[in-house]
Design an enzyme around this catalytic site. Structure first.
Site, PDB file in Angstrom:
ATOM      1  N   ASP A   1     -43.751  49.208  -6.583  1.00  0.00           N
ATOM      2  CA  ASP A   1     -44.832  48.231  -6.481  1.00  0.00           C
ATOM      3  C   ASP A   1     -44.355  46.784  -6.464  1.00  0.00           C
ATOM      4  O   ASP A   1     -44.435  46.106  -7.488  1.00  0.00           O
ATOM      5  CB  ASP A   1     -45.800  48.427  -7.660  1.00  0.00           C
ATOM      6  CG  ASP A   1     -47.090  47.658  -7.471  1.00  0.00           C
ATOM      7  OD1 ASP A   1     -47.308  47.171  -6.359  1.00  0.00           O
ATOM      8  OD2 ASP A   1     -47.861  47.568  -8.438  1.00  0.00           O
TER       9      ASP A   1
ATOM     10  N   GLU B   1     -55.262  54.459  -8.136  1.00  0.00           N
ATOM     11  CA  GLU B   1     -55.697  53.603  -9.237  1.00  0.00           C
ATOM     12  C   GLU B   1     -57.218  53.653  -9.428  1.00  0.00           C
ATOM     13  O   GLU B   1     -57.868  52.623  -9.582  1.00  0.00           O
ATOM     14  CB  GLU B   1     -55.243  52.158  -9.010  1.00  0.00           C
ATOM     15  CG  GLU B   1     -53.744  52.037  -8.941  1.00  0.00           C
ATOM     16  CD  GLU B   1     -53.248  50.586  -8.890  1.00  0.00           C
ATOM     17  OE1 GLU B   1     -52.213  50.330  -9.490  1.00  0.00           O
ATOM     18  OE2 GLU B   1     -53.895  49.746  -8.249  1.00  0.00           O
TER      19      GLU B   1
ATOM     20  N   GLU C   1     -47.004  38.305  -7.862  1.00  0.00           N
ATOM     21  CA  GLU C   1     -47.471  39.096  -9.005  1.00  0.00           C
ATOM     22  C   GLU C   1     -46.338  39.408  -9.980  1.00  0.00           C
ATOM     23  O   GLU C   1     -46.510  39.350 -11.189  1.00  0.00           O
ATOM     24  CB  GLU C   1     -48.095  40.403  -8.491  1.00  0.00           C
ATOM     25  CG  GLU C   1     -48.499  41.350  -9.601  1.00  0.00           C
ATOM     26  CD  GLU C   1     -49.143  42.637  -9.097  1.00  0.00           C
ATOM     27  OE1 GLU C   1     -49.288  42.808  -7.873  1.00  0.00           O
ATOM     28  OE2 GLU C   1     -49.501  43.475  -9.936  1.00  0.00           O
TER      29      GLU C   1
HETATM   30  O1  GCW Z   1     -49.560  46.377  -8.018  1.00  0.00           O
HETATM   31  C1  GCW Z   1     -50.790  46.814  -8.110  1.00  0.00           C
HETATM   32  C2  GCW Z   1     -51.537  45.633  -8.603  1.00  0.00           C
HETATM   33  C3  GCW Z   1     -53.014  45.849  -8.447  1.00  0.00           C
HETATM   34  C4  GCW Z   1     -53.262  46.117  -6.967  1.00  0.00           C
HETATM   35  C5  GCW Z   1     -52.485  47.359  -6.557  1.00  0.00           C
HETATM   36  C6  GCW Z   1     -52.638  47.700  -5.081  1.00  0.00           C
HETATM   37  C7  GCW Z   1     -55.150  45.533  -5.651  1.00  0.00           C
HETATM   38  O2  GCW Z   1     -51.197  45.395  -9.941  1.00  0.00           O
HETATM   39  O3  GCW Z   1     -53.662  44.692  -8.892  1.00  0.00           O
HETATM   40  O4  GCW Z   1     -54.623  46.274  -6.707  1.00  0.00           O
HETATM   41  O5  GCW Z   1     -51.142  47.144  -6.793  1.00  0.00           O
HETATM   42  O6  GCW Z   1     -51.766  47.304  -4.314  1.00  0.00           O
HETATM   43  O7  GCW Z   1     -53.590  48.349  -4.708  1.00  0.00           O
END
Ligand code: GCW
Length: 724
Positions: free
Chosen positions: A385, A311, A413
């Site tokens: 995720d 990311e 989340e």
């Molecule tokens: O699911 C995603 C989240 C991000 C997060 C990422 C991760 C901290 O939307 O906000 O970043 O995972 O786990 O690195």
């Protein structure tokens, strides 16, 4: 005039006395209110008249003693007499065999052989021919955990006359990850701002930090990552290290070590180097010096957590090196100080893979056995995720030569933020109990991560915390249960969701059976309820883009294909679901043959994972006899209806719990009920545009047409970057 003033004064005092009584949830499960059950109260007061507490002068023993005294004073109005003598049948004896001569017996030392540095025994026994209760351990940490366990027995009104407990943690590193930014926002945090007041530290150390440490220690958490994995390099500058040291000093008495998330490119950003290449000599020296500096402030610093090449974060691949090169660079720097590196496997980089669910395995499996001995690879519970439901991550069991750490998300989340009541122990257990078949039947994820399957010494588990500045810490009174459950399962993955909920309810609210029994059932059902109204039958990743708030299965224009819900559900006129079998992305091949075969065959694939692994025709006949379409509709409607049932169940608890907390939960359930219908109506109508089948008779009509839901917009949703 005077009378009026007196009247106002009396009124203020009266209001204060009411508000002092009202419970805002800040004391969590460590309330220690006076025990109301007369029999228990009498038994405890009788058995605990005297106290012989000799556990050394170390800070952890002192914390244990303070906690015990606080607990006994609150629960029993008791300040046990402390001396070296003890009265038969009425004395509690605490300590280590070294520090407390009374415990220096064969009976105790034999029992402590397996207890290690954190385990303990609690036993009703005889010492020198006299009856007593002992809490014994090899170290101050063990004593602390024993004391918390003992207090829990009192809080949950257990009979303590026949105690015989031997306990120690199955997993060594039990860590809470904070995704807290230095400016105090919390990524994916729904309970206010970060509790770390960096501005006032180190000069002002908020007593809140002690309460936080007590809560962690009470459930066995022994490490804290203070900052977000999307890390700010400033955290390892002197400016911040003195602040980190102040927190470490506060947590130390509670057996908690501090860890930091570091940014891989720190040598460039704060070190003035031209590169962060892990094979560069100057970079290696920089990290070694940095580690030495950190340990000069925090002698027992735990180590680093790293999110790299994921990311948009920098990492070793930026320099053409592997994740192992990157992890080993930091491991070498920390090794002289006994620190560890937790290297995350949650990687998805700028190249779009054939199936995002496959990427971590593809990148990490070839690196098995290439990591230094103080590296542990941290893997999320599922391959995408933190969805409401995912199958276990295929890396578990696939890297026998590398210790793997499990990462759960405690913050909700994808599960309704802090407004939905979702008890996550059920989700945690589903993963821990899953069988990887790595070494035949019984090779559960729990055995992979506790190190027992492959004989690894390093073992760990992490939870992404749900804590913020809200008065009740977690935003929802019941979200506290998820913090509690994470810790308890980290200590012992074999505990049941039921037993953990039982303890938590009794400690937090009440021992009244007419409360505990229905509310425990409500908690146990809650996760499945949410899966039903959000992502039933293996659906996943169909929430609002970026905010992750509410349903948005229609989104098809996000920056890259695998950010779009349509990428994950693949609905078309024939059917719905992601084909991950041999005819599709073949992600099933990442599992051991037994698991692969089960998931690959439409007939044996568990219904709960159906659309995760298969693209299924709308008229496919499910094992229930329903068509897929009817089954999907049924799940959405059942899910939404179940929240109404939760409301009814909670409504009956009026008067059984504190009025303020009753009201808070009631209002939050009303929001959840509305949002569950929102999910249901938006998703059913959206998928209907493909199935072209009617909503079966008997179900209520959606409240609004699909377009209404598609056009909803939200500003300032908490938990995302740029929230401010
Ligand atoms: O699911 C995603 C989240 C991000 C997060 C990422 C991760 C901290 O939307 O906000 O970043 O995972 O786990 O690195």
């Amino acid at each position: 005039m005077k009378n009026r003033l007196l009247y106002i004064l009396a009124l203020i005092l009266f209001m204060q006395s009411i508000s002092a009584k009202a419970d805002n949830g800040h004391r969590l499960w460590l309330k220690y209110d006076r025990i109301t059950n007369v029999n228990n109260y009498k038994q405890y007061r009788y058995l605990l008249q005297q106290l012989v507490f000799r556990a050394g002068a170390d800070v952890t023993s002192v914390a244990a003693k303070n906690e015990l005294q606080r607990g006994l004073a609150g629960l029993l109005d008791l300040s046990p007499v402390e001396n070296n003598q003890f009265v038969a049948g009425r004395t509690l004896i605490i300590g280590t065999p070294e520090s407390n001569p009374l415990l220096h017996t064969k009976l105790v030392t034999d029992l402590l052989v397996q207890s290690g540095t954190e385990g303990f025994i609690i036993k009703a026994t005889q010492l020198s021919g006299k009856n007593c209760i002992i809490i014994a351990a090899n170290t101050g940490n063990g004593v602390l955990y024993g004391v918390f366990n003992f207090l829990r027995l009192l809080q949950t009104n257990q009979d303590i006359s026949q105690l015989n407990i031997t306990d120690s943690p199955r997993i060594n590193y039990r860590i809470l990850d904070h995704w807290d930014n230095l400016e105090r926002t919390v990524e994916r945090g729904y309970a206010g701002f970060s509790i770390w007041n960096w501005h006032k530290l180190p000069g002002y150390v908020d007593p809140l930090y002690v309460d936080y440490a007590r809560a962690d220690a009470s459930v066995g958490i022994n490490g804290v990552v203070l900052n977000n994995v999307n890390a700010n390099p400033l955290i390892i500058t002197k400016e911040y290290l003195v602040k980190v040291a102040a927190l470490a000093n506060t947590f130390r008495p509670y057996g908690i070590k501090v860890y930091l998330s570091v940014r891989f490119s720190s040598p460039v950003e704060i070190g003035g180097l031209k590169t962060a290449d892990p094979l560069d000599g100057q970079v290696q020296k920089w990290w070694k010096d940095k580690a030495d500096e950190i340990y000069s402030y925090i002698p027992d610093f735990g180590g680093f957590l790293v999110k790299a090449n994921s990311e948009g974060q920098p990492g070793p691949q930026t320099y053409g090196r592997s994740h192992a090169d990157g992890a080993n660079l930091l491991a070498d720097a920390l090794a002289p100080h006994k620190g560890i590196v937790m290297w995350r496997a949650f990687v998805y980089d700028n190249k779009v893979p054939d199936d995002r669910a496959k990427q971590a395995y593809n990148e990490f499996k070839p690196l098995d056995g290439k990591f230094k001995s103080n590296v542990i690879v941290q893997v999320k519970n599922g391959p995408v995720d933190f969805q409401p439901r995912e199958p276990f991550h295929p890396l578990f069991g696939a890297m026998p030569g590398t210790p793997l750490m499990l990462e759960f998300q405690i913050t909700q989340e994808y599960l309704g933020f802090s407004t939905h009541l979702v008890y996550l122990a059920s989700l945690f257990k589903e993963c821990l109990d899953a069988d990887t078949y790595a070494k035949g039947k019984g090779s559960t994820v729990a055995k992979v991560i506790d190190g027992s399957l492959e004989g690894h010494k390093l073992s760990g588990i992490a939870g992404v915390g749900n804590i913020g500045t809200d008065a009740n810490w977690c935003g929802h009174p019941f979200a506290q249960a998820n913090w509690f459950a994470f810790g308890r399962l980290a200590w012992n993955p074999e505990l049941t969701s039921d037993a953990i909920a039982d303890d938590w309810l009794r400690m937090t609210f009440s021992n009244d059976e007419s409360f505990v029994s229905p509310i425990k059932q409500m908690m146990l059902d809650s996760r499945e309820n949410s899966v039903n109204y959000m992502t039933p039958l293996g659906l996943h990743h169909i929430m609002g883009t970026n905010t992750h708030y509410g349903p948005a299965p229609w989104v098809d224009n996000a920056g890259r294909p695998d950010w779009n819900p349509v990428y994950y559900h693949k609905a078309d006129s024939a059917g719905v679901g992601f084909d991950r079998t041999g005819t599709g992305s073949n992600a099933v091949a990442q599992y051991a043959p037994q698991v692969r075969d089960e998931f690959e065959d439409l007939k044996t694939c568990p219904t709960k994972y159906l659309l995760w692994f298969h693209h299924v025709k709308w008229n496919y006949t499910m094992s229930s006899g329903n068509s897929l379409w009817n089954e999907m509709v049924q799940h959405y409607y059942t899910g939404a209806a179940s929240v109404k049932t939760m409301q009814q169940t909670w409504g009956k608890m009026n008067g059984k719990v504190d009025a303020e907390q009753f009201e808070e939960v009631k209002q939050l359930l009303a929001i959840q009920e509305q949002e569950a219908r929102w999910w249901r109506d938006a998703c059913v109508q959206y998928f209907q545009t493909f199935s072209r089948l009617p909503i079966p008779a008997g179900y209520e009509k959606p409240e609004h047409p699909l377009d209404y839901y598609r056009q909803l917009q939200f500003h300032y949703v908490p938990g995302i970057k740029g929230y401010n």
